[in-house]
Design a protein around this motif. Structure first.
Motif, PDB file in Angstrom:
ATOM      1  N   ASP A 203      30.492  15.471  42.966  1.00  0.00           N
ATOM      2  CA  ASP A 203      31.123  16.460  43.844  1.00  0.00           C
ATOM      3  C   ASP A 203      30.279  16.884  45.039  1.00  0.00           C
ATOM      4  O   ASP A 203      30.641  17.798  45.775  1.00  0.00           O
ATOM      5  N   ARG A 204      29.147  16.208  45.276  1.00  0.00           N
ATOM      6  CA  ARG A 204      28.284  16.629  46.379  1.00  0.00           C
ATOM      7  C   ARG A 204      27.234  15.562  46.673  1.00  0.00           C
ATOM      8  O   ARG A 204      26.983  14.677  45.851  1.00  0.00           O
ATOM      9  N   ILE A 205      26.604  15.687  47.853  1.00  0.00           N
ATOM     10  CA  ILE A 205      25.481  14.845  48.240  1.00  0.00           C
ATOM     11  C   ILE A 205      24.375  15.758  48.737  1.00  0.00           C
ATOM     12  O   ILE A 205      24.626  16.672  49.525  1.00  0.00           O
ATOM     13  N   THR A 206      23.155  15.531  48.276  1.00  0.00           N
ATOM     14  CA  THR A 206      22.020  16.326  48.730  1.00  0.00           C
ATOM     15  C   THR A 206      20.981  15.407  49.372  1.00  0.00           C
ATOM     16  O   THR A 206      20.951  14.202  49.128  1.00  0.00           O
ATOM     17  N   HIS A 223      33.335   9.869  44.618  1.00  0.00           N
ATOM     18  CA  HIS A 223      33.884   8.743  43.854  1.00  0.00           C
ATOM     19  C   HIS A 223      32.845   8.057  42.979  1.00  0.00           C
ATOM     20  O   HIS A 223      32.967   6.866  42.665  1.00  0.00           O
ATOM     21  N   THR A 224      31.822   8.782  42.559  1.00  0.00           N
ATOM     22  CA  THR A 224      30.876   8.250  41.579  1.00  0.00           C
ATOM     23  C   THR A 224      30.930   9.084  40.313  1.00  0.00           C
ATOM     24  O   THR A 224      31.085  10.311  40.383  1.00  0.00           O
ATOM     25  N   ALA A 225      30.820   8.424  39.175  1.00  0.00           N
ATOM     26  CA  ALA A 225      30.827   9.133  37.890  1.00  0.00           C
ATOM     27  C   ALA A 225      29.416   9.442  37.420  1.00  0.00           C
ATOM     28  O   ALA A 225      29.230  10.089  36.397  1.00  0.00           O
ATOM     29  N   HIS A 226      28.407   8.979  38.157  1.00  0.00           N
ATOM     30  CA  HIS A 226      27.017   9.164  37.780  1.00  0.00           C
ATOM     31  C   HIS A 226      26.240   9.780  38.938  1.00  0.00           C
ATOM     32  O   HIS A 226      26.680   9.751  40.087  1.00  0.00           O
ATOM     33  N   GLU A 227      25.082  10.327  38.597  1.00  0.00           N
ATOM     34  CA  GLU A 227      24.160  10.748  39.647  1.00  0.00           C
ATOM     35  C   GLU A 227      23.357   9.537  40.089  1.00  0.00           C
ATOM     36  O   GLU A 227      22.702   8.877  39.276  1.00  0.00           O
ATOM     37  N   PHE A 247      31.177   2.756  43.667  1.00  0.00           N
ATOM     38  CA  PHE A 247      29.852   2.742  43.053  1.00  0.00           C
ATOM     39  C   PHE A 247      29.937   2.016  41.717  1.00  0.00           C
ATOM     40  O   PHE A 247      30.830   2.281  40.912  1.00  0.00           O
ATOM     41  N   VAL A 248      29.021   1.084  41.498  1.00  0.00           N
ATOM     42  CA  VAL A 248      28.943   0.378  40.217  1.00  0.00           C
ATOM     43  C   VAL A 248      27.526   0.535  39.675  1.00  0.00           C
ATOM     44  O   VAL A 248      26.572   0.702  40.443  1.00  0.00           O
ATOM     45  N   HIS A 249      27.400   0.490  38.362  1.00  0.00           N
ATOM     46  CA  HIS A 249      26.119   0.799  37.718  1.00  0.00           C
ATOM     47  C   HIS A 249      25.750  -0.284  36.722  1.00  0.00           C
ATOM     48  O   HIS A 249      26.607  -0.825  36.027  1.00  0.00           O
ATOM     49  N   TRP A 272      16.975   5.783  40.205  1.00  0.00           N
ATOM     50  CA  TRP A 272      17.561   5.996  38.891  1.00  0.00           C
ATOM     51  C   TRP A 272      19.064   6.189  38.917  1.00  0.00           C
ATOM     52  O   TRP A 272      19.649   6.497  39.935  1.00  0.00           O
ATOM     53  N   VAL A 273      19.633   6.025  37.726  1.00  0.00           N
ATOM     54  CA  VAL A 273      21.031   6.363  37.512  1.00  0.00           C
ATOM     55  C   VAL A 273      21.088   7.312  36.329  1.00  0.00           C
ATOM     56  O   VAL A 273      20.475   7.057  35.292  1.00  0.00           O
ATOM     57  N   ARG A 274      21.794   8.416  36.499  1.00  0.00           N
ATOM     58  CA  ARG A 274      21.926   9.375  35.401  1.00  0.00           C
ATOM     59  C   ARG A 274      23.384   9.556  35.041  1.00  0.00           C
ATOM     60  O   ARG A 274      24.256   9.566  35.927  1.00  0.00           O
ATOM     61  N   PRO A 275      23.689   9.675  33.739  1.00  0.00           N
ATOM     62  CA  PRO A 275      25.089   9.875  33.328  1.00  0.00           C
ATOM     63  C   PRO A 275      25.623  11.218  33.745  1.00  0.00           C
ATOM     64  O   PRO A 275      24.862  12.126  34.048  1.00  0.00           O
TER      65      PRO A 275
END
Length: 275
Positions: A203-206, A223-227, A247-249, A272-275
């Motif tokens: 829901d945001r970009i920092t 449109h991403t389900a992960h950080e 986005f694909v992980h 990194w990718v975080r759930p």
């Protein structure tokens, strides 16, 4: 460079000098001006010049050498990363963080051009109509202009294999407003030795001028389900040309798949990718 100097005697004592300089291509090899046989010519696709010009913006740089190191070899001076590659009607380029595929139109040839060679072709003002490719690439134009460039077939790289493993269905359309907000909000110059790291949440970009200290936030659906996290330049270069994203992980890494007019690409995250 050896110079053959000729002296011409004019009007008795007047001496003029005529220098014949061997013309060389950008990688230092002598250019060949022997025209290929007519049956070796192939029509270039209509978006050939548009494609190589576009792709040349997404190349990397050749390896740099220090003053103490020897001069790089021809193979090192022009490497796959600083070339555009034509293969089966597509033009490819990569900087090892982002790879793009531009649909130039039907063409069965495979060859590569350095960025400087692309600029030289563009300098003719119009697109060449035909090409003949061997150890030398010969181009000609409808108005009779022609150009021969040294070409090494082993520079050509098939980057299409990078696109095949991914599912290109169900990309999310992004609006011009969404695109403008992200680009406008994060188009600042990071502090030296920082990448302007952008952290993307559902829901945001920092981000911020320091990678380890985000100091600005844009509330927007991503449109991403992960950080995930991307370098500023890599992500913005993709978004500037995208009309659809996904986005694909894979394990601890993520990719941004994107499509635009006549182009698709992949932006890679090294974070990194975080759930």
């Amino acid at each position: 460079m050896d110079v053959n100097q000729l002296r011409e005697i004019k009007n008795g004592n007047e001496v003029s000098r005529v220098y014949r300089l061997p013309l060389k291509a950008f990688d230092g090899e002598l250019m060949c001006f022997d025209a290929p046989q007519a049956d070796n010519w192939y029509l270039l696709p209509e978006r050939f010049l548009e494609g190589i010009d576009f792709a040349s913006r997404f190349t990397g740089s050749a390896p740099k050498t220090s003053r103490k190191k020897k001069k790089p070899s021809k193979a090192e001076a022009t490497t796959p990363i600083n070339c555009v590659h034509l293969h089966d009607g597509k033009t490819y380029a990569t900087d090892n963080k982002l790879v793009i595929e531009y649909d130039t139109g039907e063409c069965d040839l495979s060859f590569s051009l350095s960025v400087r060679q692309v600029r030289l072709i563009k300098a003719f003002g119009t697109a060449p109509s035909q090409v003949s490719v061997g150890e030398t690439a010969h181009f000609r134009w409808e108005n009779g202009s022609s150009l021969s460039l040294c070409h090494s077939p082993n520079r050509s790289v098939d980057l299409s294999q990078l696109f095949d493993p991914h599912d290109w269905n169900d990309l999310h359309s992004i609006s011009n407003d969404w695109q403008a907000q992200v680009i406008g909000h994060f188009s600042f110059k990071p502090v030296r030795d920082n990448d302007g790291l952008m952290q993307i949440y559902p829901d945001r970009i920092t981000g911020g001028v320091f990678d380890n200290r985000p100091d600005t936030e844009l509330r927007i659906e991503t449109h991403t389900a992960h950080e995930v996290a991307f370098e500023q330049a890599t992500l913005l270069n993709a978004i500037k040309i995208a009309t659809e994203i996904k986005f694909v992980h894979d394990g601890d890494h993520s990719r941004l798949l994107f499509r635009g007019k006549n182009v698709r690409g992949i932006a890679a995250s090294r974070y990194w990718v975080r759930p």
